[in-house]
Structure formats: structure tokens, C-alpha cells
Design a protein around this motif. Structure first.
Motif, PDB file in Angstrom:
ATOM      1  N   LEU A 285      79.707  43.292  55.018  1.00  0.00           N
ATOM      2  CA  LEU A 285      79.641  41.834  54.979  1.00  0.00           C
ATOM      3  C   LEU A 285      79.154  41.223  56.295  1.00  0.00           C
ATOM      4  O   LEU A 285      78.311  40.323  56.300  1.00  0.00           O
ATOM      5  CB  LEU A 285      81.011  41.253  54.612  1.00  0.00           C
ATOM      6  CG  LEU A 285      81.052  39.728  54.545  1.00  0.00           C
ATOM      7  CD1 LEU A 285      80.217  39.214  53.388  1.00  0.00           C
ATOM      8  CD2 LEU A 285      82.476  39.215  54.419  1.00  0.00           C
ATOM      9  N   GLY A 286      79.676  41.737  57.417  1.00  0.00           N
ATOM     10  CA  GLY A 286      79.286  41.190  58.720  1.00  0.00           C
ATOM     11  C   GLY A 286      77.786  41.299  58.930  1.00  0.00           C
ATOM     12  O   GLY A 286      77.118  40.317  59.283  1.00  0.00           O
ATOM     13  N   SER A 287      77.234  42.476  58.681  1.00  0.00           N
ATOM     14  CA  SER A 287      75.794  42.681  58.846  1.00  0.00           C
ATOM     15  C   SER A 287      75.008  41.792  57.891  1.00  0.00           C
ATOM     16  O   SER A 287      73.982  41.216  58.247  1.00  0.00           O
ATOM     17  CB  SER A 287      75.429  44.138  58.564  1.00  0.00           C
ATOM     18  OG  SER A 287      76.273  44.995  59.267  1.00  0.00           O
ATOM     19  N   ARG A 288      75.521  41.658  56.669  1.00  0.00           N
ATOM     20  CA  ARG A 288      74.876  40.833  55.667  1.00  0.00           C
ATOM     21  C   ARG A 288      74.817  39.377  56.138  1.00  0.00           C
ATOM     22  O   ARG A 288      73.790  38.728  56.057  1.00  0.00           O
ATOM     23  CB  ARG A 288      75.667  40.933  54.365  1.00  0.00           C
ATOM     24  CG  ARG A 288      75.159  40.107  53.219  1.00  0.00           C
ATOM     25  CD  ARG A 288      76.052  40.319  52.023  1.00  0.00           C
ATOM     26  NE  ARG A 288      75.781  41.592  51.381  1.00  0.00           N
ATOM     27  CZ  ARG A 288      75.023  41.718  50.286  1.00  0.00           C
ATOM     28  NH1 ARG A 288      74.508  40.652  49.728  1.00  0.00           N
ATOM     29  NH2 ARG A 288      74.815  42.887  49.754  1.00  0.00           N
ATOM     30  N   LEU A 289      75.950  38.899  56.666  1.00  0.00           N
ATOM     31  CA  LEU A 289      76.017  37.502  57.117  1.00  0.00           C
ATOM     32  C   LEU A 289      75.081  37.248  58.297  1.00  0.00           C
ATOM     33  O   LEU A 289      74.512  36.180  58.436  1.00  0.00           O
ATOM     34  CB  LEU A 289      77.451  37.144  57.521  1.00  0.00           C
ATOM     35  CG  LEU A 289      78.430  36.879  56.382  1.00  0.00           C
ATOM     36  CD1 LEU A 289      79.843  36.780  56.910  1.00  0.00           C
ATOM     37  CD2 LEU A 289      78.054  35.605  55.640  1.00  0.00           C
ATOM     38  N   ARG A 290      74.944  38.257  59.146  1.00  0.00           N
ATOM     39  CA  ARG A 290      74.078  38.077  60.312  1.00  0.00           C
ATOM     40  C   ARG A 290      72.643  38.491  60.012  1.00  0.00           C
ATOM     41  O   ARG A 290      71.775  38.444  60.883  1.00  0.00           O
ATOM     42  CB  ARG A 290      74.618  38.886  61.496  1.00  0.00           C
ATOM     43  CG  ARG A 290      75.953  38.372  62.036  1.00  0.00           C
ATOM     44  CD  ARG A 290      76.392  39.183  63.241  1.00  0.00           C
ATOM     45  NE  ARG A 290      76.626  40.579  62.896  1.00  0.00           N
ATOM     46  CZ  ARG A 290      77.813  41.067  62.542  1.00  0.00           C
ATOM     47  NH1 ARG A 290      78.861  40.289  62.521  1.00  0.00           N
ATOM     48  NH2 ARG A 290      77.948  42.351  62.238  1.00  0.00           N
ATOM     49  N   GLY A 291      72.404  38.926  58.769  1.00  0.00           N
ATOM     50  CA  GLY A 291      71.054  39.310  58.365  1.00  0.00           C
ATOM     51  C   GLY A 291      70.560  40.547  59.083  1.00  0.00           C
ATOM     52  O   GLY A 291      69.400  40.621  59.457  1.00  0.00           O
ATOM     53  N   GLU A 292      71.459  41.509  59.336  1.00  0.00           N
ATOM     54  CA  GLU A 292      71.034  42.689  60.080  1.00  0.00           C
ATOM     55  C   GLU A 292      71.483  43.999  59.431  1.00  0.00           C
ATOM     56  O   GLU A 292      71.903  44.928  60.120  1.00  0.00           O
ATOM     57  CB  GLU A 292      71.547  42.610  61.525  1.00  0.00           C
ATOM     58  CG  GLU A 292      73.029  42.313  61.658  1.00  0.00           C
ATOM     59  CD  GLU A 292      73.439  41.961  63.096  1.00  0.00           C
ATOM     60  OE1 GLU A 292      74.541  42.353  63.495  1.00  0.00           O
ATOM     61  OE2 GLU A 292      72.650  41.298  63.785  1.00  0.00           O
ATOM     62  N   ILE A 293      71.396  44.047  58.094  1.00  0.00           N
ATOM     63  CA  ILE A 293      71.735  45.296  57.410  1.00  0.00           C
ATOM     64  C   ILE A 293      70.628  46.315  57.654  1.00  0.00           C
ATOM     65  O   ILE A 293      69.450  46.033  57.458  1.00  0.00           O
ATOM     66  CB  ILE A 293      71.916  45.067  55.894  1.00  0.00           C
ATOM     67  CG1 ILE A 293      73.205  44.295  55.643  1.00  0.00           C
ATOM     68  CG2 ILE A 293      71.954  46.393  55.148  1.00  0.00           C
ATOM     69  CD1 ILE A 293      73.580  44.165  54.200  1.00  0.00           C
ATOM     70  N   THR A 294      71.009  47.500  58.132  1.00  0.00           N
ATOM     71  CA  THR A 294      70.017  48.560  58.351  1.00  0.00           C
ATOM     72  C   THR A 294      70.454  49.802  57.589  1.00  0.00           C
ATOM     73  O   THR A 294      71.603  49.898  57.155  1.00  0.00           O
ATOM     74  CB  THR A 294      69.927  48.917  59.851  1.00  0.00           C
ATOM     75  OG1 THR A 294      71.242  49.296  60.284  1.00  0.00           O
ATOM     76  CG2 THR A 294      69.451  47.746  60.673  1.00  0.00           C
ATOM     77  N   SER A 295      69.526  50.739  57.436  1.00  0.00           N
ATOM     78  CA  SER A 295      69.893  51.956  56.710  1.00  0.00           C
ATOM     79  C   SER A 295      70.904  52.767  57.512  1.00  0.00           C
ATOM     80  O   SER A 295      71.767  53.435  56.947  1.00  0.00           O
ATOM     81  CB  SER A 295      68.638  52.780  56.410  1.00  0.00           C
ATOM     82  OG  SER A 295      67.870  52.925  57.575  1.00  0.00           O
ATOM     83  N   VAL A 296      70.826  52.681  58.831  1.00  0.00           N
ATOM     84  CA  VAL A 296      71.805  53.373  59.679  1.00  0.00           C
ATOM     85  C   VAL A 296      73.209  52.846  59.387  1.00  0.00           C
ATOM     86  O   VAL A 296      74.163  53.606  59.218  1.00  0.00           O
ATOM     87  CB  VAL A 296      71.475  53.153  61.176  1.00  0.00           C
ATOM     88  CG1 VAL A 296      72.511  53.847  62.058  1.00  0.00           C
ATOM     89  CG2 VAL A 296      70.079  53.638  61.485  1.00  0.00           C
ATOM     90  N   LYS A 297      73.286  51.498  59.299  1.00  0.00           N
ATOM     91  CA  LYS A 297      74.574  50.853  59.041  1.00  0.00           C
ATOM     92  C   LYS A 297      75.108  51.283  57.668  1.00  0.00           C
ATOM     93  O   LYS A 297      76.308  51.497  57.497  1.00  0.00           O
ATOM     94  CB  LYS A 297      74.356  49.337  59.102  1.00  0.00           C
ATOM     95  CG  LYS A 297      75.576  48.540  59.489  1.00  0.00           C
ATOM     96  CD  LYS A 297      75.830  48.585  60.977  1.00  0.00           C
ATOM     97  CE  LYS A 297      77.196  47.977  61.279  1.00  0.00           C
ATOM     98  NZ  LYS A 297      77.646  48.300  62.630  1.00  0.00           N
ATOM     99  N   LYS A 298      74.209  51.396  56.705  1.00  0.00           N
ATOM    100  CA  LYS A 298      74.620  51.799  55.358  1.00  0.00           C
ATOM    101  C   LYS A 298      75.189  53.209  55.360  1.00  0.00           C
ATOM    102  O   LYS A 298      76.199  53.485  54.708  1.00  0.00           O
ATOM    103  CB  LYS A 298      73.429  51.735  54.397  1.00  0.00           C
ATOM    104  CG  LYS A 298      73.170  50.357  53.857  1.00  0.00           C
ATOM    105  CD  LYS A 298      72.110  50.409  52.780  1.00  0.00           C
ATOM    106  CE  LYS A 298      71.790  49.018  52.297  1.00  0.00           C
ATOM    107  NZ  LYS A 298      70.646  48.997  51.386  1.00  0.00           N
TER     108      LYS A 298
END
Lengths: 249, 249
Positions: free
Chosen positions: A99-112
Motif C-alpha cells: 500500500l505504501g509504495s502504491r500510494l507514493r506511486g513507486e511500486i517496483t518489481s523488487v518491492k513485489k
């Protein structure tokens, strides 16, 4: 980078009707679990709200300073975990963790990948599972993973395990102690056993306005075993202190 | 699947019982056709005039759908404006309330004068009737985002637009859905009112026309078609909403 400590200096906080803190000062050591106990309404959650800068209400009178020991800003380095898991029902398990990454618009494959690994470590094998299908303990695990994925040095936890049954709670203590190692954790709890298992330092918040009592520093590394003699002995002392604190309300 | 079949079955039973009751009333009080025709007579007329009725259904359906579209669109936009901009709250709410204080029936003739006998005046009548329930329902939903979710998002350093898009809007969708259900029930009424006031086609026009020529059975057949149209629209909308918005708040 080691996690910073937090210094509260002359904190005063008053709502319309009552004064919660009057010139409260203390320091929470960096890289450790600090557990805060105290009767309901004494201001444990308020203290976390102040540190997380969540008060925006105009009826609140607040003065004092909160700073990190390394003098860098605190609010950008906080992850917050509350009693309610706050999982969003339209997102699946993995999406909630991110959610945090989504809200900040910074979802990456590494994060996934990170999210999936952490979910596996807390025993959740299906990252696509719907939130509605999860039990209370599973939901709180997802919330824990979400908190960890924020990857912040300071973690504020407001009775995160209060709604769970005892056994689930004990399991989550172990997980939290392992996964939050070397972070500055402030854990608000109602449960003396929880504090004794997880706290490097334990404070009892008592009085009106509230003051912190002398710190209790149990021996041994966390998570302490439930059968450890220190725990049993300190539990009695802690309960006595809490009783006293209750009478002061 | 079984549940939706049961739903349709239940609906059929209700309709059949009502028709039976109606037939019984006509039979018992020996009512002449020009006061209250029997459901069977209405059914015969409906079948005999099917092509006429279908021809007149099309404009009414088009007006209803367009009214629904524009009503929902303006409702959603005004709810978002209300939720995001304080000046909009201060200035738009009185306008909204006034717009609903004026009875649609009273201004429908004006709308015909302004926008002509064609479909535009009917679409506008329907739009005016619909946008208010959509606005209030959606705005209510947008205001009732759980505080814990907003606090969490704040500690995640999300800006207000990200919070709106990822949290507040999805959380308000169930509320919007109930607004849309009400709107779907109102839309055909809006179109029919528009047609009554002045038109050269549509089911409302057919009703008035039949009434004027004492073709009461045909009038009832048109009324029956309007009811069927409304029911079909409502259940389609209900089905779509249930499929797309699966979470409750």
C-alpha cells in the motif's frame, strides 16, 4: 545506518477537557523495543500520535519538541501499525502489503519480490488471497508485512496484537522480534506479558497528567521465553504498578 | 446462479399474484374496461400493439439511459468537488439544496420551452432528478473513510490526491452504488415526466395519447411497459454493481 533514538522534550498536550501531558520528557533508545504500558485513557496512543504527527485537530493544545538523536526529521522515517489492521478490502494480500509504495506511486518489481518473500516468512503462501478470506491472525500478519515493507528505522505500534487470541499473539511476538530487529520500536500494549516478552525497556505511563515511571529493564534477549523466571517475577511487579496507575486515573 | 434464479422466480410469483388480485377486483366490482381493464385485456393489447409500443419504448429508453449517464456523471463530479475543495462545500451545497427544493414537475414545462420537444428536455429532467441522490450518497461515502486508514496513509507520506484515488474513492464506492440504485429507479420517472409535459414520442406520450382517446387498455399496456423497463434497468444495474463492488464498508 543504525536506527535513531527519539527524544521527547517538555511535551504538553491538552484536549478541550483534560490535560494529558504536562512537561513530559524522556528518551527512547534507538535500535530497541520500548514498551509502553498504562491504564486506558492515560495517553499511550496519544504519545504515538504525537510522534507520528497525526494530530491535526484545532482543539488540541500542544507544545514541546520531539526529535531524533541524529537530528534528522522523524516523520519521514516512521512506519505505523495500529490495533485495527486497516487492510483495504478491495485489495488482495500482496497489494495491501504494498500500500505504501502504491500510494507514493513507486511500486517496483523488487518491492513485489520482497513482499512475497516476507509474506512467505510470516506463513502466508498465497499473495493473491482476498482479505475477506483471512483470519484475524493472518490479517495482522499482513499488516506486519505492510509495516516492514515501509522499511523505516522507526516503528510505532499501537496495541497491534490486542485483538488476537493468546497463542496467535505469542507467535506474532516471535515474528515481530525477529523481523523488527535493530529498529527503534515503540510498542504500546495492555498486556504485561507482551511487554515482558518484547521490551528491552518497559515504561508504565501513569497519572493525570501522565508521567513515565522508572524504566524496567528485564534481562535476556527478546523474544523472551514465556517460561523464563524473570518474566514470571517481573509480571507480578508490573501488574502491581499497573494497579497503582489505575488508582491514579 | 441458483440464488438469482430464485430471485427471478420470486419476482414472477409476486407479479402473478398482483395480476390475480387485480383481475379479482375487476371481476368482483364489475368495473368497465374504460375504468380499469383486466390484466388479461391489457396483455392482449400489449401483444397486439407490440410493434407500436416497442417503437415508443426506444426513445424513452434512450432518454432514460442518457439521463442516467449525465446524472451519475454530474453527481460524481460534484461529490468529488465537495470532498476536495472547501469553497465548493461552502458555495455548492446551497445550490444543490435549492435545486432539489424546486419541484421537477413544476420546471419540466420550462425545460420543454427552453430545450424543445425533442429528447434533450427529457434527458435534462432525468439528469436533474438523478444527480442529487448520486451526489449525496457518494459525498457521504467520501466523508466516511475510516480515520485509521487516513492516519495510515498519512504515515506513509501519501499526498491527498493519492489518498483520494487509492483509499477514499474505493471506500466510497459502496455508498455510490446505493446512490446509483436510487438513480436507476428515478431515471425512467424523469424521462416520463418530460414526455408528459410535451413530446411527440415515447411511452409517456403514448400514455397521454391513449388516455385522451379513451384507449384505457392501451394506456395500461404502456404503463406495463414502463414498469418492465424500470425493473429491467434496476435489476441490470443492481447486478452490475454487485459484480463490480464486492466489498462492504
Amino acid at each position: 545506518m543504525s536506527a535513531p533514538g527519539i527524544i521527547l522534550n517538555n511535551i504538553s498536550l491538552a484536549f478541550a477537557q483534560q490535560t494529558l501531558f504536562n512537561n513530559l520528557s524522556c528518551e527512547f533508545t534507538g535500535g530497541q523495543f520500548t514498551c509502553l504500558l498504562g491504564p486506558s485513557g492515560v495517553g499511550k496512543s496519544s504519545l504515538l500520535h504525537l510522534i507520528a504527527d497525526l494530530y491535526t485537530h484545532k482543539s488540541i493544545q500542544y507544545s514541546g519538541t520531539i526529535r531524533a538523536t541524529d537530528n534528522q526529521p522523524i516523520q519521514t522515517r516512521i512506519a505505523y501499525m495500529a490495533q485495527t489492521d486497516s487492510l483495504l478490502p478491495w485489495l488482495n494480500t500482496e497489494q495491501n502489503c504494498l500500500l505504501g509504495s502504491r500510494l507514493r506511486g513507486e511500486i517496483t518489481s523488487v518491492k513485489k519480490i520482497q513482499a512475497r518473500e516476507l509474506l512467505k516468512r510470516v506463513g502466508l503462501k498465497n499473495p493473491k488471497q482476498k482479505i475477506a478470506e483471512l483470519s484475524g491472525g493472518m490479517r495482522q500478519r499482513v499488516a506486519l508485512v505492510r509495516t516492514l515493507l515501509e522499511d523505516k528505522p522507526i516503528v510505532l505500534m499501537d496495541e497491534p496484537f490486542a485483538a488476537l487470541d493468546v497463542i496467535t499473539r505469542l507467535n506474532l511476538h516471535d515474528l515481530a522480534a525477529e523481523l523488527l530487529q535493530h529498529k527503534t520500536v515503540i510498542l504500546v500494549t495492555h498486556d504485561p506479558l507482551e511487554a515482558l516478552r518484547l521490551g528491552h525497556v518497559i515504561y508504565v505511563l501513569a497519572g493525570m497528567p501522565a508521567q513515565l515511571g522508572a524504566p524496567i529493564i528485564p534481562a535476556g534477549t527478546i523474544p523472551r521465553a514465556i517460561t523464563a523466571p524473570t518474566i514470571l517475577q517481573l509480571q507480578g511487579e508490573l501488574l502491581a504498578r499497573l494497579q497503582l496507575a489505575q488508582e491514579l486515573m | 446462479m441458483i440464488r438469482s434464479v430464485a430471485k427471478i422466480f420470486r419476482l414472477l410469483i409476486v407479479i402473478l399474484s398482483l395480476a390475480l388480485l387485480w383481475q379479482l377486483v375487476v371481476f368482483m366490482f364489475k368495473l368497465p374496461d374504460y375504468i380499469l381493464p383486466t390484466p388479461l385485456a391489457v396483455m392482449y393489447t400489449w401483444i397486439a400493439n407490440f410493434s407500436l409500443i416497442w417503437q415508443q419504448t426506444q426513445p424513452t429508453l434512450a432518454e432514460t439511459l442518457l439521463g442516467l449517464f449525465f446524472g451519475a456523471l454530474t453527481g460524481i463530479i460534484s461529490a468529488l468537488l465537495l470532498a476536495m475543495f472547501k469553497p465548493a462545500r461552502l458555495w455548492l451545497i446551497p445550490v444543490l439544496v435549492i435545486s432539489q427544493a424546486i419541484p421537477t414537475f413544476a420546471i419540466a414545462p420550462l425545460l420543454v420551452v427552453w430545450f424543445g420537444y425533442g429528447e434533450a428536455s427529457k434527458v435534462i429532467t432525468a439528469t436533474i432528478m438523478i444527480f442529487f441522490p448520486v451526489t449525496t450518497a457518494f459525498y457521504d461515502g467520501l466523508r466516511r473513510t475510516p480515520l485509521a486508514w487516513l492516519d495510515l496513509a498519512k504515515t506513509m507520506r501519501a499526498n491527498r490526491w493519492a489518498i483520494l484515488w487509492h483509499i477514499r474513492i474505493p471506500a466510497a464506492l459502496p455508498a455510490l452504488a446505493s446512490g446509483l440504485r436510487v438513480a436507476t429507479a428515478l431515471a425512467p420517472i424523469g424521462a416520463i415526466i418530460g414526455e408528459w409535459v410535451g413530446s411527440s414520442h415515447g411511452l409517456g406520450f403514448l400514455m397521454l395519447n391513449a388516455n385522451g382517446r379513451m384507449q384505457i387498455t392501451l394506456m395500461f399496456a404502456a404503463l406495463f411497459s414502463i414498469t418492465m423497463l424500470s425493473l429491467a434497468l434496476y435489476y441490470t444495474m443492481d447486478w452490475i454493481l454487485n459484480k463490480t463492488i464486492t466489498w462492504k464498508m
